[in-house]
Design an enzyme around this catalytic site. Structure first.
Site: not given
Ligand code: NVA
Ligand code: CP
Length: 308
Positions: A108, A135, A138, A224, A264, A292
């Protein structure tokens, strides 16, 4: 240990074909059923997953760590703060080292270029656990959830209400590969960058100024956070710009009567979604989160063992 199948990475949704997704979805169903029956299944016995986090996470960390354990393997958690990545070790060097000691890697991070550079220097499969751009794990879980609750997503319409973020771009990629439609609505200044979309993907996308119009006839309404990780400095401006882009009961009423709601997570009730929607009868957010685990087990098994 090196797998004897060619190294494949999962850096964006477009990395797999429709046929491969058909396999992964049925495999996720198989693995989920096994899990619910408490049946042991250890195809990744003694394999090690490195999980590298440069941003926060609850679901991604938990689902990958539990998932590799359930497949017979082991996870190592690494984050920027506690590793040499946080002190400027080149990502290429980190990839060489980490991929010599582990069998599969999940990252990540911020820019997609970072994960691509990492993957180019890795001798084992690399999975995108979220970048600024995509992502894919997800959206794979979301599509599995849609199939579980309804049926094939082919030909269906998804309404995306909100920011042109990593989830939105991934949905548009998925629409091209799995042949469904995305109705997109975001405030002025927060639109998708058409240069980042393939000509083929654009054929599956319709942009609406009014979020209510985007929801008309939708089989799934999804949103989101207005401010994704890494964009916190823009939060105040975004709170103002997005205030009319909350998924409310009125928007859900414009969709098909049996439309599902997905997010998500983590969510902000009273910002991108009304509490009555996310906690209401059309919401499947908890299934989405659980799934997931199941889709990523299918993904790790596929990357290390191929089709079984
Ligand atoms: N779009 C959000 C998703 C978090 C799981 C982010 O990137 O923070
Ligand atoms: N939806 C998702 O990826 O959640 P986290 O940021 O908690 O991993």
């Amino acid at each position: 240990m090196l797998s004897n199948i060619p190294v494949r990475h999962y850096l964006q949704f477009a990395d797999f074909s429709a046929d491969e997704y058909a396999y992964l979805l049925q495999r996720a169903e198989f693995l989920k059923a096994k899990f619910k029956r408490y049946e042991t299944w250890h195809p990744l016995h003694d394999r090690t997953l490195a999980m590298i986090f440069e941003k926060n996470s609850t679901r991604t960390r938990l689902s990958f760590e539990a998932g590799i354990h359930q497949l017979g393997g082991h996870a190592v958690f690494l984050n920027t703060k506690d590793t040499q990545l946080g002190r400027g070790e080149p990502v290429e060097d980190a990839a060489q080292v980490i991929s010599r000691m582990t069998d599969i890697i999940m990252i990540r991070t911020f820019g997609q270029d970072i994960i691509e550079r990492f993957a180019s220097n890795s001798r084992v499969p690399v999975i995108n656990g979220l970048t600024n751009e995509y992502h894919p794990c997800q959206v794979l879980a979301d599509i599995f959830t849609f199939v579980e609750h309804r049926a094939d997503i082919k030909g269906k319409t998804i309404a995306w209400i909100g920011d042109a973020n990593n989830m939105a771009y991934t949905w548009v990629q998925a629409a091209e590969i799995l042949d469904f439609k995305v109705n997109f609505s975001a405030p002025p200044g927060y639109q998708l960058d058409e240069k980042l979309l393939s000509a083929q993907a654009k054929k599956h996308l319709t942009v609406f100024q009014n979020p209510l119009d985007a929801c008309k006839g939708a089989d799934l309404v999804t949103t989101d956070v207005w401010t994704s990780m890494g964009y916190e400095d823009e939060n105040q401006a975004r709170l103002k710009a997005f205030k009319n882009w909350m998924v409310t009961d009125e928007l859900m009423a414009a969709a098909h009567a049996d439309a599902l709601f997905m997010h998500c997570l983590p969510a902000h009730r009273g910002e991108e979604v009304a509490a009555s929607v996310i906690d209401g009868s059309q919401s499947v957010v908890w299934d989405e989160a659980e799934n997931r685990l199941h889709v990523q087990k299918a993904l790790m098994e596929f990357l290390l063992c191929g089709k079984l």
